[in-house]
Design a protein around this motif. Structure first.
Motif, short mmCIF file in Angstrom:
data_model
loop_
_atom_site.label_atom_id
_atom_site.label_comp_id
_atom_site.label_asym_id
_atom_site.label_seq_id
_atom_site.Cartn_x
_atom_site.Cartn_y
_atom_site.Cartn_z
N ALA A 1 26.98 63.61 24.43
CA ALA A 1 26.03 64.68 23.31
C ALA A 1 24.42 63.37 23.66
O ALA A 1 23.30 63.47 24.35
CB ALA A 1 26.22 64.29 22.26
N ARG A 2 25.25 62.50 24.33
CA ARG A 2 24.00 60.75 24.70
C ARG A 2 22.97 61.91 26.07
O ARG A 2 21.99 61.46 26.24
CB ARG A 2 24.32 59.76 24.73
N GLN A 3 24.06 61.91 26.76
CA GLN A 3 23.70 62.19 28.26
C GLN A 3 22.78 63.30 27.83
O GLN A 3 22.36 63.67 28.90
CB GLN A 3 24.72 62.41 29.29
N LEU A 4 23.67 63.87 27.41
CA LEU A 4 23.03 65.73 27.38
C LEU A 4 21.60 65.54 27.03
O LEU A 4 20.23 66.64 27.00
CB LEU A 4 23.05 67.09 26.18
N ARG A 5 21.47 64.87 25.22
CA ARG A 5 19.90 64.78 24.84
C ARG A 5 19.14 63.83 25.86
O ARG A 5 17.92 64.51 25.69
CB ARG A 5 20.12 63.43 24.03
N ARG A 6 19.33 62.51 26.70
CA ARG A 6 18.67 61.78 27.15
C ARG A 6 18.28 62.47 28.87
O ARG A 6 16.96 62.76 28.53
CB ARG A 6 19.28 60.69 28.48
N LYS A 7 18.65 63.96 29.19
CA LYS A 7 18.47 64.90 30.26
C LYS A 7 16.94 65.78 29.02
O LYS A 7 16.33 66.07 30.39
CB LYS A 7 19.42 65.74 30.78
N GLU B 1 13.77 63.84 29.47
CA GLU B 1 13.68 63.60 31.53
C GLU B 1 12.95 65.03 31.47
O GLU B 1 12.17 64.95 32.05
CB GLU B 1 14.50 63.24 31.64
N ALA B 2 13.45 65.95 30.59
CA ALA B 2 12.62 67.68 30.78
C ALA B 2 11.98 68.25 30.41
O ALA B 2 11.09 68.91 30.26
CB ALA B 2 14.12 68.23 30.44
N GLY B 3 11.78 67.09 29.06
CA GLY B 3 10.51 66.79 28.72
C GLY B 3 10.03 67.60 26.83
O GLY B 3 9.35 67.39 26.20
N ALA B 4 11.76 67.70 26.39
CA ALA B 4 11.40 67.70 25.24
C ALA B 4 10.74 67.13 24.31
O ALA B 4 11.17 65.84 24.32
CB ALA B 4 12.82 68.23 24.39
N LEU B 5 10.10 67.28 22.91
CA LEU B 5 8.97 66.17 22.20
C LEU B 5 10.74 65.23 21.12
O LEU B 5 11.38 66.04 20.85
CB LEU B 5 9.21 67.30 21.46
N SER C 1 32.74 82.02 20.88
CA SER C 1 32.57 81.17 21.34
C SER C 1 32.49 80.92 23.13
O SER C 1 31.57 82.00 23.37
CB SER C 1 34.31 80.50 21.62
N ALA C 2 31.07 79.82 22.91
CA ALA C 2 30.57 79.49 24.03
C ALA C 2 31.39 77.82 24.55
O ALA C 2 31.37 77.20 24.12
CB ALA C 2 29.49 78.82 24.30
N ILE C 3 32.95 77.89 26.30
CA ILE C 3 33.29 77.35 26.38
C ILE C 3 32.64 76.91 27.36
O ILE C 3 32.50 77.19 28.42
CB ILE C 3 34.38 77.66 26.53
N PHE C 4 32.95 74.87 27.45
CA PHE C 4 32.26 74.53 28.79
C PHE C 4 33.01 73.52 29.73
O PHE C 4 34.07 73.42 28.41
CB PHE C 4 30.87 73.20 28.48
N GLU C 5 32.91 73.83 30.82
CA GLU C 5 33.70 72.09 31.84
C GLU C 5 32.40 71.72 32.13
O GLU C 5 31.79 71.59 32.43
CB GLU C 5 34.47 72.59 32.60
N MET C 6 33.10 70.39 31.68
CA MET C 6 31.79 69.22 31.85
C MET C 6 32.58 67.61 31.89
O MET C 6 33.62 67.59 31.95
CB MET C 6 31.04 68.76 30.46
N ASP C 7 31.80 66.69 32.50
CA ASP C 7 32.39 66.09 32.41
C ASP C 7 30.83 64.48 31.75
O ASP C 7 30.18 65.57 31.50
CB ASP C 7 31.82 65.35 34.42
N VAL C 8 31.59 63.20 32.35
CA VAL C 8 31.22 62.59 30.96
C VAL C 8 29.76 62.24 31.47
O VAL C 8 29.21 61.67 30.46
CB VAL C 8 31.82 61.48 30.27
N LYS C 9 29.19 62.73 32.35
CA LYS C 9 27.65 62.06 32.55
C LYS C 9 26.47 64.03 32.07
O LYS C 9 25.81 63.84 31.84
CB LYS C 9 27.39 62.54 33.86
N GLY C 10 28.01 65.11 31.30
CA GLY C 10 26.86 65.37 30.73
C GLY C 10 26.89 66.55 31.88
O GLY C 10 26.16 67.95 31.05
N ASP C 11 27.34 66.45 32.74
CA ASP C 11 26.65 67.89 33.24
C ASP C 11 27.59 69.17 33.24
O ASP C 11 29.11 69.08 33.02
CB ASP C 11 27.11 67.35 35.25
N VAL C 12 27.22 70.44 33.22
CA VAL C 12 27.93 71.40 33.02
C VAL C 12 28.34 72.44 34.12
O VAL C 12 28.13 72.74 35.00
CB VAL C 12 26.83 72.82 31.98
N LEU C 13 29.73 72.04 34.22
CA LEU C 13 30.38 72.87 35.51
C LEU C 13 30.72 74.46 35.75
O LEU C 13 30.87 74.48 37.05
CB LEU C 13 31.85 71.23 35.62
N ASN C 14 31.27 74.27 34.30
CA ASN C 14 31.56 75.81 34.35
C ASN C 14 31.35 75.96 32.69
O ASN C 14 31.18 75.12 32.25
CB ASN C 14 32.94 76.14 34.80
#
Length: 741
Positions: free
Chosen positions: A403-409, A412-416, A349-362
């Motif tokens: 997920a929507r925040q991750l997609r937006r970022k 913005e970073a240039g993904a197709l 597993s990959a375990i993430f601590e995240m906020d609702v803005k889609g930021d990975v804190l840990n």
């Protein structure tokens, strides 16, 4: 600094000498006109125009070759002995591929080499008005291959009538080598010998697939055509049955325990191999802990075991229209390893601590044990997301918002942002297609996609991203190279004709944003199909390698495949490397790893080809019942022998042969992706809307032929180049390729 003399316009004779000397001095490379101009110090703008015209003349005179769009190369193989790969064609146009050059080989000079054989040839020097030819003088390495076809058994004769586009001749089969086959059976054969003075090879039947036309026989024939297995070896199945599925307390103690954390899977409705699950819980600080849990396949499949060897050879599961050919035995893929609800499962597993803005804190990566609470189909999860009602509505809402925040970022970073619908068939009990529908990617699909992408990125960074002078250990990356500059330049030029600005060079982020803007701007417009098709075709293919060059399409510097070990062998490789390096092991042998990556990439391509072939077969089978019916479509491909049309309501693709365009003689303009009528100037261009009638459906060739009824045209095309309502009658003319500058 260049002096004034060098900047002057060169005389044609001197220009010819410089160009030929430059190309011959670099005869293993190809160049565009700008590179040639720079290489011969032709800096005067007029000299560059002269070079364009000169290159066109040299190609027409067969002095040099144009090996791709605007790429030129000297003939380096004439009048000499060389090694190459033999290319056999059922239409008799055999060739040998030496470097990037294809040289014709007459059948009488072929030594009956088969497609893919490595051969030694003698290449003749070109004569005026004649193309060079080669003669095979030795077959250095015969490629191991089989042929698919239909058995034809008569009183004194037995043969396999092949479906292969690489072999025109039937294979003569002795009656004691037909393996119990009957006339009309679909079969697999190999060639045992082929005498120089005989038209037909001799061979023997390897396997009988079933009656021609039966669904399973035809699907197995497609797999065999691409050298893919269609059944599991008994010893591998037997080994899988012996695996102990039990999870001991000792094993659980080694892992992080998520059995009491809300966990569920979201998969297609017909899926059985659930290799990923999501867990979610809110932490005391208000953030969310999200786990991406992946089946721990490598806990059960040990390196070097018969199951592992079979999985490594297959490298991937194959998804045909009506069936899955699994990489692993079903006891593992659909049973022990599948993350089924209410069953304890071992996971990585990959375990993430995240906020609702889609930021990975840990984040952390490690071995876990889970127990899925619910199995969602995509449709069920989508309904909960849309209505806010149903099982785990709050959890799905949080995951979707993140997920929507991750997609937006990412964007913005240039993904197709390519978003092309996929065609699917509803199949009856006999395997016949009865309807067509499109697979839509909605929030539930995108939710899963974003968290899988995040896990893959995090895993790749955990090994590849090192600091200071430290060297990264050998690892498996999923890479995607930059698009072809020539194709991007051409896309930019064509887009500009419709009034769109596209950045064809510069930083990847800006180029990708420019492509995304173009795709959004053309939505719903007449030129949408043409420009979106060209944008997709300008992209490189993704591949597995140890050399990390990043993933262009995802705009990620590090990326791998970690999330699907049930169906992809590279993911198993990644799991093993993670475990090994976590224990402090030294870097593995990079060359051995690279060889395994290359094999996986090759097998992925074969599987993709087989999947497309099965779709084409079902499309032809579906349209076979609709001969004579008329449909709207879009020109999806243009060649010198005609243009392909994709039907709007089913995405079935067929050919309008140029021989059936009776109103004119058509030239093929490769650079502008169109056929142009000589007398009337009528153009048929990539992306044009047309109306066609289903004329022929050939299941053996997996090909549809359409007859053009009307040309509704591209609304941006000048009226004099469109002839709406024009009817066409069959004729015998053919198109010639127009050389482009």
């Amino acid at each position: 600094m260049k002096n004034n003399n060098e900047a002057k316009r060169l005389k044609k004779k001197e220009l010819l000498e410089r160009v030929m000397n430059f190309l011959q001095a670099h005869n293993r490379q190809s160049f565009n006109y700008k590179q040639i101009a720079f290489g011969i110090d032709a800096l005067n703008p007029q000299s560059r125009l002269d070079i364009i015209n000169l290159l066109d003349e040299l190609v027409a005179a067969d002095e040099i070759q144009e090996i791709g769009l605007g790429k030129y190369k000297a003939f380096s193989n004439r009048g000499s002995e060389n090694e190459g790969i033999f290319v056999r064609r059922s239409n008799g146009k055999n060739a040998v591929l030496i470097d990037d050059e294809q040289i014709l080989v007459a059948e009488r000079n072929s030594m009956h080499a088969l497609n893919g054989d490595r051969v030694r040839v003698m290449v003749s020097a070109a004569r005026a008005g004649k193309e060079p030819e080669a003669q095979v003088i030795e077959i250095l390495e015969a490629k191991d291959q089989v042929f698919i076809g239909t058995l034809k058994i008569e009183r004194n004769y037995c043969a396999l009538v092949t479906d292969s586009k690489f072999l025109a001749a039937d294979i003569i089969i002795p009656k004691n080598k037909i393996k119990g086959g009957k006339s009309g059976d679909k079969a697999v054969a190999k060639i045992t010998y082929w005498k120089d003075d005989e038209m037909n090879p001799r061979g023997e039947i390897v396997d009988i697939l079933g009656k021609k036309g039966e669904n399973t026989a035809e699907m197995h024939a497609i797999l065999a055509e691409f050298g893919l297995p269609y059944r599991y070896p008994a010893n591998v199945e037997k080994a899988a049955e012996k695996i102990d599925a039990g999870i001991t307390p000792e094993e659980v103690a080694k892992r992080e325990d998520f059995r009491n954390v809300t966990t569920f899977t979201i998969d297609p409705r017909d899926a059985k191999d659930f290799d990923d699950a999501l867990s979610i819980r809110q932490l005391a600080n208000g953030n969310w802990e999200i786990g991406v849990h992946i089946a721990d396949v490598t806990h059960y499949v040990r390196p070097g075991s018969v199951i592992d060897k079979e999985a490594k050879e297959r490298a991937t599961s194959v998804y045909l229209v009506d069936r899955t050919i699994p990489m692993l035995p079903e006891r593992l893929s659909n049973g022990i390893c599948s993350l089924r609800p209410d069953e304890e499962k071992l996971t990585f597993s990959a375990i993430f601590e995240m906020d609702v803005k889609g930021d990975v804190l840990n984040s952390r990566i490690g071995s876990t044990v889970i127990k899925s609470n619910r199995r969602f189909t995509y449709e069920e999860a989508q309904e909960v997301i849309e209505t806010g009602k149903g099982d785990y509505a709050r959890e799905l809402d949080v995951l979707n918002r993140i997920a929507r925040q991750l997609r937006r970022k990412r964007y913005e970073a240039g993904a197709l942002e390519f978003d092309r619908a996929e065609v699917r068939f509803e199949i009856d009990k006999d395997g016949k297609p009865i309807s067509v529908y499109f697979k839509e990617s909605k929030d539930a699909n995108k939710l899963i996609e974003e968290f899988m992408l995040l896990a893959n990125l995090t895993v790749a960074e955990s090994i590849g991203k090192v600091h200071g002078t430290k060297k990264a250990k050998s690892f498996v990356y999923r890479v995607h190279d930059n698009p072809d500059p020539e194709k991007m330049s051409n896309l930019s030029l064509i887009a500009s004709r419709f009034g769109y600005k596209l950045s064809a060079d510069g930083r990847a982020r800006e180029v990708n944003k420019s492509i995304n803007r173009l795709l959004r701007d053309v939505k719903g417009k007449g030129e949408e199909n043409m420009l979106s098709i060209l944008a997709i075709r300008s992209m490189a293919k993704a591949a597995y390698t140890t050399e990390n060059i990043g993933h262009y399409g995802l705009a990620m510097e590090y990326y791998t495949h970690f999330t699907s070990p049930i169906r992809r062998y590279p993911d198993m490789m990644v799991h093993r490397l993670l475990a090994k390096y976590a224990e402090g092991a030294r870097s593995v042998d990079k060359q051995k790893l690279e060889d395994e990556c290359r094999h996986s990439s090759d097998m992925e391509q074969l599987a993709s080809n087989a999947e497309r072939a099965s779709i084409r077969y079902k499309q032809v089978e579906f349209m076979q019942e609709r001969l004579g019916e008329v449909y709207d479509g879009v020109i999806s491909g243009v060649t010198e022998w005609g243009f392909y049309v994709e039907l709007t309501d089913s995405m079935c693709e067929g050919l309008v042969p140029v021989r059936d365009l009776a109103d004119d003689f058509y030239d093929y303009d490769e650079k502008n992706y169109c056929l142009i009528g000589r007398r009337h100037g009528t153009r048929y261009t990539l992306g044009d809307r047309v109306r066609v009638q289903v004329a022929r459906a050939d299941l053996d060739r997996k090909q549809l032929d359409f007859a053009l009824i009307t040309d509704t045209g591209n609304p941006n095309k000048p009226l004099e180049q469109r002839r709406p309502g024009k009817r066409h009658e069959p004729h015998k003319k053919f198109a010639r390729k127009k050389k482009s500058l």
